[in-house]
Design a protein around this motif. Structure first.
Motif, PDB file in Angstrom:
ATOM      1  N   LEU A  88     -32.797   0.371  69.278  1.00  0.00           N
ATOM      2  CA  LEU A  88     -33.717   1.776  70.277  1.00  0.00           C
ATOM      3  C   LEU A  88     -33.328   2.731  69.566  1.00  0.00           C
ATOM      4  O   LEU A  88     -32.792   2.804  68.786  1.00  0.00           O
ATOM      5  N   THR A  89     -34.782   3.446  69.782  1.00  0.00           N
ATOM      6  CA  THR A  89     -34.006   5.573  69.410  1.00  0.00           C
ATOM      7  C   THR A  89     -32.569   5.822  69.400  1.00  0.00           C
ATOM      8  O   THR A  89     -32.143   5.084  70.987  1.00  0.00           O
ATOM      9  N   VAL A  90     -32.255   6.613  69.496  1.00  0.00           N
ATOM     10  CA  VAL A  90     -31.017   6.955  69.638  1.00  0.00           C
ATOM     11  C   VAL A  90     -30.611   7.201  71.042  1.00  0.00           C
ATOM     12  O   VAL A  90     -29.613   7.251  71.945  1.00  0.00           O
ATOM     13  N   ALA A  91     -32.167   8.525  71.287  1.00  0.00           N
ATOM     14  CA  ALA A  91     -31.934   8.766  72.654  1.00  0.00           C
ATOM     15  C   ALA A  91     -32.184   7.654  74.327  1.00  0.00           C
ATOM     16  O   ALA A  91     -30.413   7.557  75.099  1.00  0.00           O
ATOM     17  N   ALA A  92     -33.034   6.597  73.141  1.00  0.00           N
ATOM     18  CA  ALA A  92     -32.528   5.317  74.296  1.00  0.00           C
ATOM     19  C   ALA A  92     -31.307   4.810  75.042  1.00  0.00           C
ATOM     20  O   ALA A  92     -31.327   4.430  76.269  1.00  0.00           O
ATOM     21  N   ASP A  93     -31.054   4.458  73.368  1.00  0.00           N
ATOM     22  CA  ASP A  93     -29.946   3.601  73.759  1.00  0.00           C
ATOM     23  C   ASP A  93     -28.782   4.350  74.069  1.00  0.00           C
ATOM     24  O   ASP A  93     -27.959   3.974  75.933  1.00  0.00           O
ATOM     25  N   LYS A  94     -28.545   5.902  74.343  1.00  0.00           N
ATOM     26  CA  LYS A  94     -27.027   6.781  75.333  1.00  0.00           C
ATOM     27  C   LYS A  94     -27.785   6.512  76.629  1.00  0.00           C
ATOM     28  O   LYS A  94     -26.955   7.097  77.288  1.00  0.00           O
ATOM     29  N   VAL A  95     -28.971   6.891  76.686  1.00  0.00           N
ATOM     30  CA  VAL A  95     -29.771   7.423  78.075  1.00  0.00           C
ATOM     31  C   VAL A  95     -29.163   5.812  79.127  1.00  0.00           C
ATOM     32  O   VAL A  95     -28.622   5.872  79.933  1.00  0.00           O
ATOM     33  N   ARG A  96     -29.457   4.640  78.492  1.00  0.00           N
ATOM     34  CA  ARG A  96     -29.008   3.285  79.720  1.00  0.00           C
ATOM     35  C   ARG A  96     -27.592   3.276  79.385  1.00  0.00           C
ATOM     36  O   ARG A  96     -27.187   3.270  80.131  1.00  0.00           O
ATOM     37  N   TYR A 353     -21.863  15.300  77.268  1.00  0.00           N
ATOM     38  CA  TYR A 353     -21.937  16.616  75.849  1.00  0.00           C
ATOM     39  C   TYR A 353     -22.664  15.845  75.214  1.00  0.00           C
ATOM     40  O   TYR A 353     -22.319  16.972  73.716  1.00  0.00           O
ATOM     41  N   ASP A 354     -23.166  15.103  75.029  1.00  0.00           N
ATOM     42  CA  ASP A 354     -24.139  14.161  73.670  1.00  0.00           C
ATOM     43  C   ASP A 354     -25.522  15.074  73.610  1.00  0.00           C
ATOM     44  O   ASP A 354     -26.266  14.652  74.643  1.00  0.00           O
ATOM     45  N   ASP A 355     -25.777  15.790  72.795  1.00  0.00           N
ATOM     46  CA  ASP A 355     -27.171  16.133  72.675  1.00  0.00           C
ATOM     47  C   ASP A 355     -27.910  15.347  72.613  1.00  0.00           C
ATOM     48  O   ASP A 355     -29.207  15.502  73.415  1.00  0.00           O
ATOM     49  N   ASP A 356     -27.865  14.436  71.947  1.00  0.00           N
ATOM     50  CA  ASP A 356     -29.197  12.657  71.987  1.00  0.00           C
ATOM     51  C   ASP A 356     -29.753  12.206  73.565  1.00  0.00           C
ATOM     52  O   ASP A 356     -30.923  11.930  73.291  1.00  0.00           O
ATOM     53  N   LEU A 357     -28.494  12.503  74.224  1.00  0.00           N
ATOM     54  CA  LEU A 357     -29.288  12.204  75.655  1.00  0.00           C
ATOM     55  C   LEU A 357     -30.544  12.756  76.341  1.00  0.00           C
ATOM     56  O   LEU A 357     -30.946  12.755  76.979  1.00  0.00           O
ATOM     57  N   GLN A 358     -31.330  14.613  75.446  1.00  0.00           N
ATOM     58  CA  GLN A 358     -31.748  14.927  75.671  1.00  0.00           C
ATOM     59  C   GLN A 358     -33.305  14.734  74.672  1.00  0.00           C
ATOM     60  O   GLN A 358     -33.824  15.640  74.642  1.00  0.00           O
ATOM     61  N   GLY A 359     -32.966  13.566  74.526  1.00  0.00           N
ATOM     62  CA  GLY A 359     -33.813  13.703  73.187  1.00  0.00           C
ATOM     63  C   GLY A 359     -35.333  12.746  74.145  1.00  0.00           C
ATOM     64  O   GLY A 359     -35.493  12.575  74.723  1.00  0.00           O
ATOM     65  N   GLU A 360     -36.877  12.998  73.381  1.00  0.00           N
ATOM     66  CA  GLU A 360     -37.427  12.684  73.268  1.00  0.00           C
ATOM     67  C   GLU A 360     -37.903  11.919  73.444  1.00  0.00           C
ATOM     68  O   GLU A 360     -39.419  11.248  73.389  1.00  0.00           O
ATOM     69  N   ASP A 361     -37.788  10.839  72.054  1.00  0.00           N
ATOM     70  CA  ASP A 361     -37.857   9.439  71.347  1.00  0.00           C
ATOM     71  C   ASP A 361     -37.554   8.930  72.020  1.00  0.00           C
ATOM     72  O   ASP A 361     -36.535   8.331  71.756  1.00  0.00           O
ATOM     73  N   LEU A 362     -38.771   8.176  73.794  1.00  0.00           N
ATOM     74  CA  LEU A 362     -37.652   7.310  73.967  1.00  0.00           C
ATOM     75  C   LEU A 362     -38.117   5.646  74.102  1.00  0.00           C
ATOM     76  O   LEU A 362     -37.318   5.140  74.289  1.00  0.00           O
ATOM     77  N   VAL A 363     -39.080   5.721  73.522  1.00  0.00           N
ATOM     78  CA  VAL A 363     -39.325   4.202  73.412  1.00  0.00           C
ATOM     79  C   VAL A 363     -40.460   3.676  72.096  1.00  0.00           C
ATOM     80  O   VAL A 363     -41.315   4.712  71.481  1.00  0.00           O
ATOM     81  N   ILE A 364     -40.413   2.668  71.480  1.00  0.00           N
ATOM     82  CA  ILE A 364     -40.567   1.878  70.570  1.00  0.00           C
ATOM     83  C   ILE A 364     -41.169   0.405  70.985  1.00  0.00           C
ATOM     84  O   ILE A 364     -40.960   0.160  71.871  1.00  0.00           O
ATOM     85  N   SER A 365     -42.168   0.376  70.094  1.00  0.00           N
ATOM     86  CA  SER A 365     -42.549  -1.006  70.047  1.00  0.00           C
ATOM     87  C   SER A 365     -42.832  -1.531  68.489  1.00  0.00           C
ATOM     88  O   SER A 365     -42.523  -1.359  67.126  1.00  0.00           O
ATOM     89  N   GLY A 366     -43.332  -3.403  68.302  1.00  0.00           N
ATOM     90  CA  GLY A 366     -42.659  -3.913  67.444  1.00  0.00           C
ATOM     91  C   GLY A 366     -43.852  -4.819  67.978  1.00  0.00           C
ATOM     92  O   GLY A 366     -44.269  -4.930  69.143  1.00  0.00           O
ATOM     93  N   GLU A 367     -43.169  -6.545  67.006  1.00  0.00           N
ATOM     94  CA  GLU A 367     -44.277  -7.328  67.249  1.00  0.00           C
ATOM     95  C   GLU A 367     -43.999  -7.891  68.545  1.00  0.00           C
ATOM     96  O   GLU A 367     -42.908  -9.120  68.172  1.00  0.00           O
ATOM     97  N   ARG A 368     -44.374  -8.633  69.153  1.00  0.00           N
ATOM     98  CA  ARG A 368     -44.730  -9.071  70.091  1.00  0.00           C
ATOM     99  C   ARG A 368     -43.560 -10.318  69.723  1.00  0.00           C
ATOM    100  O   ARG A 368     -44.080 -11.207  68.743  1.00  0.00           O
ATOM    101  N   ARG A 369     -42.712 -11.154  70.356  1.00  0.00           N
ATOM    102  CA  ARG A 369     -41.671 -12.277  70.780  1.00  0.00           C
ATOM    103  C   ARG A 369     -41.691 -13.409  71.469  1.00  0.00           C
ATOM    104  O   ARG A 369     -42.692 -12.349  72.846  1.00  0.00           O
ATOM    105  N   PRO A 370     -41.778 -14.475  71.380  1.00  0.00           N
ATOM    106  CA  PRO A 370     -42.626 -15.636  72.502  1.00  0.00           C
ATOM    107  C   PRO A 370     -40.897 -15.608  73.550  1.00  0.00           C
ATOM    108  O   PRO A 370     -41.088 -16.121  74.512  1.00  0.00           O
ATOM    109  N   GLU A 371     -39.469 -14.923  72.917  1.00  0.00           N
ATOM    110  CA  GLU A 371     -38.666 -15.574  73.586  1.00  0.00           C
ATOM    111  C   GLU A 371     -37.595 -14.252  72.975  1.00  0.00           C
ATOM    112  O   GLU A 371     -37.434 -13.424  71.849  1.00  0.00           O
ATOM    113  N   GLY A 372     -36.322 -13.694  74.148  1.00  0.00           N
ATOM    114  CA  GLY A 372     -35.827 -12.959  73.938  1.00  0.00           C
ATOM    115  C   GLY A 372     -34.524 -13.302  74.635  1.00  0.00           C
ATOM    116  O   GLY A 372     -34.196 -13.792  76.062  1.00  0.00           O
ATOM    117  N   ALA A 373     -33.166 -12.863  74.379  1.00  0.00           N
ATOM    118  CA  ALA A 373     -31.942 -13.025  74.971  1.00  0.00           C
ATOM    119  C   ALA A 373     -30.957 -12.046  74.576  1.00  0.00           C
ATOM    120  O   ALA A 373     -31.317 -11.407  73.451  1.00  0.00           O
TER     121      ALA A 373
END
Lengths: 477, 154
Positions: A88-96, A353-373
């Motif tokens: 994920l993007t740094v912002a998305a990872d840290k928000v999660r 106290y981490d400014d990355d949580l205010q990042g705005e690059d929140l979603v990315i996409s890739g090539e669809r796969r049939p399975e995820g774990a």
């Protein structure tokens, strides 16, 4: 000659959901097989088939009102893979992550303060009407304040990023739908120091209570076991992500750095006809020897260090008696749980106290796969989700391995140990009943959401002959 | 304002819907919470407040809504993790934090409680009437809800 019979404890109180314990006595009066039974069935793996994959993270969190965030994030992490996203993007990872640490904080607070601490504060044999959270409020008002505020803070973190305290909406395949705003961050910062301090106070309280009765508590429902937990690549405790590590009872590594995609290569499931819950085992050790424990004890035992200072200091103190070897005392799971609670509080503060949580690059996409774990360390231990999705984006297969299932064999063994240690004669004593509940509760089993009282709880004990005929019953509450 | 109920059971979601609508009004000095049920932690917020308004769906009684005072429970032992009554929130507020705010319960009449999302049309109308009343109480003179409600609205 004494007739063989069964003792049934139904329901077990102060656990999440309803369980039932059966102790089968041998003809000579000794304890035979014990069974911890879950009497509810959820069926989520079946009824999410046919749903679009992007809906799943919202649906599966309805499994539970206590740890919905764990299911929400675990499903989202699996759906990241299906969306073709490995990082994920740094912002998305840290928000999660901050949502997850908020969840660990509030869930561990519920268990330690509301469900477990009354046993430690009032003693296992304390009167049921006093040995509950109300008793804590009445007799330890400062502890009640910690309990209320720490849980409230954890839920506030969840709400800040997910919109709701329970069943929030945050994670989407490939990222998150919002960041943590400055206003939300500042509101949470106000209380962060107090929460860390009160978690530290709770740790001191827990240690004091355990050390006052150490000899008894160390032996209570205790046995040696293997442990399984997520660990970061550098060996740090990582409750959100990491490779799977298994250690034996002596601390030796059984496997390490396992990825979710190879889960089935290292963990097998045994089905026993008498239980809805499966019995997972480490394949290399086989069904008989391969059972293991997950949860706070495993989280603290498996990692090499904790990357927050107060929790690391607590970990070193916790493991000192074992000289670095795993700690096996079943009731020390409460101690380990408070260490994890403190770690989560420190992590939340760090992220605030981490400014990355205010990042705005929140979603990315890739090539669809049939399975995820994917997996995550839920408050109760390793939670694993795997999905297969067809060309129309609909789920065709799902596997959810929850923490309580991973602890299934261990809970059974703890009940068996307690029964052997505390069953005297052929009477169903309060002491025996209380101790069985204390042993089960140590694992914080989440048997699904069902009403359970914080105070007096109906308790039915039934003695059955081998042919099922009721020999005696006894009710409480 | 503590609005509670299950939005997945149609009109049972009246409480959360009311809380969310009030939050959108951005009324000064007002904090809101929408949740499935009341929780022990709500005692902390109650203890920080002068006035607490509990908002729940009503399965019976006359529409559009009822208003009743809430007194603190004297016995705080009568609760479970899935059932916390308004009286117990106040009782815990007093017992743990030493402050019991004034409090009222607004029960907005609902009619459909099946497994689905979305309020029925009649419940939506009742919600609008209740919101007008709440707004009047909050931005009007600092009178009690019971006085503001008046007989006609009860």
């Amino acid at each position: 000659m004494i007739e063989a019979r069964k003792i049934v404890v139904d329901p077990v109180s102060r656990v999440e959901g309803h369980g039932k314990v059966t102790i089968r006595l041998n003809a000579d009066g000794s304890v035979g097989e014990t069974r911890f039974l879950v009497v509810e069935f959820r069926g989520f793996e079946r009824f999410i088939r046919g749903r679009p994959y992007w809906e799943v993270a919202m649906i599966v969190q309805r499994l539970c009102g206590i740890c919905p965030v764990s299911h929400h994030l675990c499903a989202a992490k699996a759906m990241d893979k299906i969306a073709g996203v490995d990082r994920l993007t740094v912002a998305a990872d840290k928000v999660r992550r901050i949502m997850h640490y908020g969840q660990v904080l509030q869930s561990n607070a519920v268990h330690f303060f509301h469900l477990a601490s009354p046993d430690l504060l009032f003693g296992f044999e304390g009167p049921v009407e006093k040995r509950n959270f109300v008793g804590t409020i009445e007799n330890y008002p400062e502890v009640a304040k910690w309990a209320i505020f720490v849980r409230k803070f954890g839920q506030s973190v969840i709400k800040a990023v997910g919109g709701k305290k329970i069943h929030p909406s945050l994670a989407v395949p490939g990222g998150v739908n919002k960041n943590l705003s400055i206003a939300e961050r500042d509101a949470l910062r106000i209380d962060a120091d107090r929460v860390v301090a009160w978690c530290g106070d709770a740790l001191e309280l827990c240690k004091r209570l355990i050390r006052e009765d150490a000899a008894r508590l160390e032996a209570f429902g205790t046995f040696e076991s293997s442990y399984v937990s997520l660990v970061r690549a550098d060996g740090a405790m990582d409750l959100y992500d990491g490779g799977l590590r298994a250690i034996g009872s002596d601390g030796a590594t059984i496997f390490d750095g396992v990825t979710p995609e190879t889960y089935d290569d290292v963990i097998g499931d045994e089905v026993r006809p008498w239980s809805f819950m499966k019995f997972p085992y480490i394949r290399s050790l086989g069904k008989e020897q391969g059972w293991f424990r997950v949860g706070p004890l495993a989280q603290v035992n498996c990692c090499d260090f904790i990357d927050t200072p107060l929790a690391e200091e607590a970990r070193l103190d916790f493991k000192r008696p074992g000289g670095g070897k795993p700690i096996h005392a079943t009731l020390y799971q409460h101690w380990a749980r408070v260490i994890c609670m403190l770690h989560a509080a420190e992590k939340v503060k760090e992220l605030l106290y981490d400014d990355d949580l205010q990042g705005e690059d929140l979603v990315i996409s890739g090539e669809r796969r049939p399975e995820g774990a994917a997996w995550i360390e839920a408050p109760r231990g390793v939670l694993y989700h795997r999905y297969r999705v067809d060309g129309d984006d609909l789920v065709t297969n799902a596997k959810l391995a929850v923490a309580t299932t991973n602890n299934n064999e261990a809970i059974n063994r703890s009940v068996n140990k307690v029964a052997i240690d505390y069953l005297t004669g052929h009477e169903i004593t309060d002491v025996l009943l209380n101790n069985i509940e204390v042993a089960v509760r140590a694992y914080d089993p989440c048997l699904s959401c069902a009403t359970h009282a914080l105070g007096d709880m109906p308790l039915l004990v039934t003695l059955e002959a081998p042919d099922g005929a009721i020999v005696a019953t006894r009710a409480r509450g | 304002m503590l609005g509670y109920g299950n939005p997945g059971r149609r009109d049972d979601g009246l409480g959360p819907a009311a809380a969310e609508a009030i939050e959108a009004m951005s009324l000064g000095g007002v904090r809101t919470s929408a949740n499935y049920q009341l929780m022990i932690e709500d005692a902390y917020d109650a203890a920080q407040s002068d006035l607490v308004i509990f908002i729940d769906a009503a399965k019976s009684g006359a529409g559009p809504y009822s208003v009743s005072p809430v007194r603190p429970a004297t016995n705080v032992s009568a609760f479970a993790s899935h059932v916390v009554a308004p009286e117990l929130v106040l009782g815990l507020s007093g017992r743990v934090y030493g402050h019991v705010p004034r409090a009222s319960l607004i029960g907005i009449r609902g009619y459909a409680f099946g497994f689905d999302e979305g309020l029925s049309a009649r419940a939506q109308a009742n919600l609008s009437r209740a919101l007008a009343h709440i707004r009047h109480v909050v931005i009007g003179p600092r009178e009690t809800i019971e006085q503001a409600a008046g007989g006609a609205l009860r």
